[in-house]
Write a protein that holds these residues in place. Structure first.
Motif, short mmCIF file in Angstrom:
data_model
loop_
_atom_site.label_atom_id
_atom_site.label_comp_id
_atom_site.label_asym_id
_atom_site.label_seq_id
_atom_site.Cartn_x
_atom_site.Cartn_y
_atom_site.Cartn_z
N PHE A 68 -30.63 -4.79 13.59
CA PHE A 68 -31.68 -4.11 14.36
C PHE A 68 -32.44 -5.13 15.22
CE2 PHE A 68 -31.14 -1.81 10.22
CZ PHE A 68 -30.16 -0.97 10.71
N ILE A 69 -33.77 -5.19 15.14
CA ILE A 69 -34.49 -6.12 16.02
C ILE A 69 -34.97 -7.36 15.26
CG2 ILE A 69 -36.50 -6.45 17.51
CD1 ILE A 69 -36.44 -3.46 18.13
N ALA A 70 -35.85 -7.16 14.29
CA ALA A 70 -36.56 -8.29 13.69
C ALA A 70 -35.63 -9.25 12.95
CB ALA A 70 -37.65 -7.78 12.76
N ASN A 71 -34.74 -8.73 12.12
CA ASN A 71 -33.84 -9.62 11.39
C ASN A 71 -32.81 -10.28 12.31
OD1 ASN A 71 -35.04 -9.43 8.91
ND2 ASN A 71 -33.67 -7.86 8.12
N ARG A 72 -32.42 -9.57 13.35
CA ARG A 72 -31.46 -10.15 14.30
C ARG A 72 -32.05 -11.39 14.94
NH1 ARG A 72 -27.58 -7.37 17.67
NH2 ARG A 72 -26.39 -8.93 18.83
N ILE A 73 -33.29 -11.28 15.44
CA ILE A 73 -33.94 -12.40 16.12
C ILE A 73 -34.49 -13.41 15.11
CG2 ILE A 73 -35.87 -13.05 17.62
CD1 ILE A 73 -35.49 -10.29 18.98
N GLY A 74 -35.08 -12.90 14.02
CA GLY A 74 -35.67 -13.80 13.04
C GLY A 74 -34.65 -14.68 12.35
N THR A 75 -33.49 -14.12 12.02
CA THR A 75 -32.43 -14.90 11.38
C THR A 75 -31.92 -15.97 12.34
OG1 THR A 75 -31.80 -12.99 10.03
CG2 THR A 75 -30.20 -14.78 10.22
N TYR A 76 -31.76 -15.60 13.60
CA TYR A 76 -31.32 -16.57 14.61
C TYR A 76 -32.34 -17.71 14.71
CZ TYR A 76 -29.62 -18.50 19.03
OH TYR A 76 -29.13 -19.35 20.00
N PHE A 77 -33.63 -17.35 14.79
CA PHE A 77 -34.66 -18.37 14.92
C PHE A 77 -34.63 -19.34 13.75
CE2 PHE A 77 -38.76 -20.16 13.98
CZ PHE A 77 -39.21 -20.61 15.21
N MET A 78 -34.54 -18.82 12.53
CA MET A 78 -34.55 -19.71 11.36
C MET A 78 -33.32 -20.61 11.31
SD MET A 78 -36.41 -17.65 8.25
CE MET A 78 -35.51 -16.11 8.33
N GLN A 79 -32.17 -20.05 11.71
CA GLN A 79 -30.97 -20.88 11.75
C GLN A 79 -31.11 -21.99 12.78
OE1 GLN A 79 -27.77 -20.29 9.81
NE2 GLN A 79 -27.90 -22.45 10.38
N ALA A 80 -31.63 -21.65 13.96
CA ALA A 80 -31.83 -22.67 15.00
C ALA A 80 -32.84 -23.71 14.55
CB ALA A 80 -32.30 -22.00 16.29
N ALA A 81 -33.91 -23.27 13.88
CA ALA A 81 -34.95 -24.20 13.43
C ALA A 81 -34.43 -25.16 12.37
CB ALA A 81 -36.16 -23.42 12.91
N VAL A 82 -33.59 -24.66 11.46
CA VAL A 82 -33.00 -25.53 10.43
C VAL A 82 -32.02 -26.51 11.07
CG1 VAL A 82 -31.50 -25.58 8.41
CG2 VAL A 82 -33.35 -23.89 8.55
N ASN A 83 -31.16 -25.98 11.94
CA ASN A 83 -30.18 -26.85 12.61
C ASN A 83 -30.84 -28.00 13.36
OD1 ASN A 83 -28.26 -25.01 11.77
ND2 ASN A 83 -27.80 -24.21 13.81
N GLU A 84 -31.84 -27.67 14.14
CA GLU A 84 -32.47 -28.68 14.99
C GLU A 84 -33.30 -29.67 14.18
OE1 GLU A 84 -31.60 -29.14 17.92
OE2 GLU A 84 -30.53 -27.27 18.27
N ALA A 85 -33.83 -29.23 13.05
CA ALA A 85 -34.54 -30.17 12.18
C ALA A 85 -33.58 -31.20 11.62
CB ALA A 85 -35.24 -29.42 11.05
N ILE A 86 -32.41 -30.74 11.19
CA ILE A 86 -31.40 -31.66 10.64
C ILE A 86 -30.87 -32.57 11.74
CG2 ILE A 86 -29.11 -31.78 9.60
CD1 ILE A 86 -29.80 -29.11 8.16
N ASP A 87 -30.51 -31.99 12.88
CA ASP A 87 -29.94 -32.79 13.97
C ASP A 87 -30.96 -33.77 14.56
OD1 ASP A 87 -27.70 -31.29 13.56
OD2 ASP A 87 -27.90 -30.08 15.39
N GLY A 88 -32.23 -33.36 14.56
CA GLY A 88 -33.27 -34.21 15.15
C GLY A 88 -33.88 -35.20 14.20
#
Length: 781
Positions: free
Chosen positions: A196-216
């Motif tokens: 739907f809306i919130a989990n679609r965007i929220g899950t993406y955001f959390m995945q991106a935030a975890v990825n970039e924390a590790i990579d950065g």
């Protein structure tokens, strides 16, 4: 159709929480679950699963029930014996395991017993409606929809609704209206797409935030310091939020999304298996509900607790420290992403991906940008939705930055062509549609927002801490605007100004007052910082005058010739509670947390709180006989700083009276309060008559003090608790009076003021005030 009865199938955390919230609204609800195999084999209570869920909710904190009495409206049952009872139910909510095959089997059973015209909805968070309907009857499809609640259902306002091609319009509208008005949800219509809306965007955001924390190479503290308040997101930040919801839930959501997302969806690009998270889950580090998560608390030999954070590279825990990043103090989103330290770079990498992803999903997941923004604000507690964030960055600037990095510019951002997604035109809030034109934001009938009023008008009066607004039909609205809506001299002055403007309520432009604001909290009480400043330099006459001014201002409001309706939401503490006590009526948001908490800073309620509570409990016709019970009840409430955890509990405490109203949807609170004010006017409002009561005096005070000293002897009360409670006991018992003498409001106000000033000069009270300002927590001295 009207919804007068409900049933929830599945008594897990979500299902039982939905049932509890339906009961909160006064609607009877059945809660059904399976009969355990052990019961089938060995006998026992066949509805034990649902009954256990209800018992657990009664012990859960934060509480799913707004009042324990609401639990009586939840009838437990099981799916083998009680399925036929669903024939009497108007709305059935399915909240079982996220397995299409198991759901399909249940739907066939429900379709065989439910009455014609009843509605069935699924609480699924990821499974599209078209998949759920496979193999179901035409009759079932016409009465079926998705109603996705967010956890916990009582507290999270978002409800995502999905209508199928065959869903009856009247059924869809009836459920949507019920969830809006009766359950208080922010209902957002979604397309039938994965997550739907919130989990679609929220899950993406959390995945991106975890990825970039590790990579950065960021620590979890650094990542959370940026992906929290600076972005307008919950202060937990990303890793803190994952700990809160549970590490073990994240793989399940990802798996479900990946099974249904289009092959070209960008989430597939950024998704990664996280070996560290998998190891943590396997070892029981599933977040706050487990042994810990990305953060954990370790008990030291001396009994103190050490907060630790995991090292994202080594997987080892270490002492958690504060993140020292310049970007964490940036003012505004644009300043955040333009800060050159690693926090600013991290913010841009996360936001550039997440906001682009969200912008690319309109109109795929929702018809318009405002639906997406509303879903993220209400479902994930974001202060601003994705399109509001892009507006803060500037649509043109955002597009240029993406293009400069060789990243695709989303269609909606191209469509904006440098224009903002939102604008105010002719006092109307408008949003940019998918057709490239602006459209008015249309509020549902019965919704009145102060923010909309302010957009199209200027205040009738204004100072540094408060404003007065004309909300139409002769009703004036008093808005607090100080930090955390702390009460100060400017607010008292504006209350007096409102009385001057309204006058007798008959000869001028205004005839009633509503006290309301749209902040998170109605008011946290008096401004302690100003009070401490005055105390430190010995301005005793000024302090006493401020107490007297507050008392007289509130009393004048109580006896004004026009009605005052307070419309609180969130915390209304101390002086914020006292203004409620002096209002003609209250229209409270159901999530009202109110009480007289002054003892926590070594004081007693000094703006009429003691006076009002002892008067209310003494005059209360339902109280036990004799002079002591009402005093003891008020004393317990004030001396323990008791706070109601809902408007219903506030009614038990007599902060709300039987005629006061409760509104479930916060967006409808102002309109309901205005309506109540106009009803009082139409009924020929007259102020209450002053009354006097009889109080028992020193004997009652001694009894209350003895009780406190007993608690102190048991270690349940501190030395300064004894001092403060003694002052409260003296005021509530009427001072040096006896039961033969009538006591007036002014008599009690004088006692309040006298003992307030005595307390404020003690070192114990000054220490408590200083500690509260420094730590936000009460000092136990």
């Amino acid at each position: 159709m009207q919804i007068k009865s409900c049933a929830v199938i599945g008594s897990g955390v979500m299902g039982s929480g939905i049932a509890a919230h339906i009961a909160n609204a006064g609607i009877p609800v059945m809660l059904l679950d399976i009969v355990p195999q052990s019961v089938k084999d060995n006998g026992g209570d066949r509805s034990v699963v649902a009954k256990t869920a209800i018992e657990k909710m009664l012990k859960t904190d934060p509480a799913p029930f707004m009042h324990k009495k609401a639990a009586s409206l939840v009838t437990p049952g099981n799916l083998e014996d009680d399925l036929p009872k669903l024939a009497d139910v108007d709305w059935i909510v399915e909240a079982i395991v996220e397995n299409p095959a198991i759901k399909a089997d249940l739907y066939k059973k429900l379709d065989g017993v439910r009455k014609a015209g009843s509605v069935v909805s699924s609480n699924t968070s990821t499974i599209p409606l078209n998949i759920l309907l496979q193999g179901q009857s035409e009759r079932f499809a016409a009465d079926f929809m998705i109603t996705h609640f967010f956890n916990p259902p009582r507290y999270m306002r978002l409800l995502e609704v999905v209508k199928g091609e065959k869903t009856r319009d009247d059924a869809f509208q009836a459920v949507s209206a019920f969830c809006d008005v009766v359950l208080g949800k922010g209902v957002v219509r979604c397309k039938d797409t994965p997550g739907f809306i919130a989990n679609r965007i929220g899950t993406y955001f959390m995945q991106a935030a975890v990825n970039e924390a590790i990579d950065g190479g960021l620590t979890v503290e650094e990542a959370d310091a940026i992906s929290g308040k600076p972005m307008g997101l919950p202060k937990t930040g990303t890793f803190g939020l994952i700990d809160l919801v549970g590490l073990d839930l994240m793989p399940l959501i990802s798996k479900s999304l990946l099974s249904t997302l289009p092959q070209d969806d960008d989430y597939r690009r950024i998704y990664r298996d996280n070996p560290l998270a998998a190891k943590m889950i396997a070892e029981g580090y599933t977040g706050r509900k487990g042994k810990g998560g990305f953060y954990r608390q370790t008990k030291l030999p001396d009994g103190k607790r050490l907060r630790e954070a995991i090292d994202l590279r080594t997987g080892e825990y270490r002492k958690s420290g504060r993140a020292s990043l310049e970007s964490a103090n940036a003012k505004g989103l644009r300043a955040l992403v333009e800060t050159k330290d690693k926090g600013g770079q991290y913010a841009w990498r996360v936001l550039s991906q997440s906001l682009s992803y969200a912008a690319d999903l309109v109109p795929q997941i929702a018809d318009d940008v405002q639906s997406v923004d509303e879903a993220m604000r209400l479902g994930y507690n974001w202060k601003f939705g994705p399109f509001e964030m892009i507006d803060q960055l500037g649509t043109g600037w955002f597009a240029e930055m993406l293009a400069a990095e060789g990243k695709p510019v989303p269609h909606m951002v191209k469509l904006a062509a440098g224009r903002s997604f939102y604008r105010t035109e002719g006092a109307k809030l408008q949003f940019l549609g998918t057709d490239g034109d602006y459209h008015d934001v249309v509020r549902p009938e019965g919704v009145l927002l102060l923010s909309d009023v302010k957009r199209g008008s200027k205040p009738v009066a204004k100072n540094g801490s408060a404003s007065l607004w004309d909300i139409g039909d002769g009703v004036l609205c008093l808005e607090f605007t100080s930090k955390m809506n702390a009460l100060d001299a400017d607010i008292m002055a504006m209350i007096r100004k409102s009385m001057e403007i309204i006058g007798d309520g008959k000869s001028g432009s205004f005839k009633a007052l509503v006290v309301h604001n749209e902040a998170s909290n109605f008011s946290v009480g008096a401004n302690l910082g100003l009070a401490l400043f005055a105390l430190n330099i010995g301005l005793w006459p000024q302090v006493e005058q401020s107490v007297a001014d507050g008392q007289q201002t509130y009393k004048a409001l109580k006896y004004a010739p026009f009605p005052t309706v307070s419309a609180p939401s969130g915390m209304a503490l101390g002086g914020g509670c006292e203004i409620l006590l002096h209002s003609s009526a209250i229209q409270a948001h159901a999530e009202l947390y109110t009480g007289l908490v002054e003892v926590g800073v070594g004081l007693l309620p000094g703006w009429g709180g003691c006076k009002e509570m002892v008067f209310r409990h003494t005059i209360n016709k339902k109280r036990p006989g004799g002079p002591m019970p009402p005093i003891a009840t008020a004393f317990e409430m004030i001396s323990t700083a008791k706070v109601a955890k809902s408007a219903f509990e506030a009614r038990d405490m007599l902060v709300l009276r039987p005629a006061d109203g409760i509104t479930f949807n916060k967006d409808r609170l102002l309109a309901d309060a205005k309506k109540k004010a106009l009803e009082l006017v139409a009924a020929g409002y007259t102020p209450p008559e002053e009354v006097k009561i009889r109080l028992p005096g020193p004997g009652a005070r001694a009894a209350l003090e003895n009780a406190v000293e007993g608690f102190a002897a048991q270690g349940k009360a501190t030395p300064h608790d004894v001092v403060v409670s003694g002052a409260v006991a003296t005021v509530l018992s009427g001072g040096d009076t006896d039961i033969t003498v009538e006591v007036s409001e002014d008599d009690l106000l004088e006692l309040e003021r006298k003992h307030f000033m005595a307390l404020v000069k003690t070192k114990g009270t000054i220490d408590r005030i200083e500690h509260m300002l420094e730590t936000g927590k009460p000092l136990r001295n």
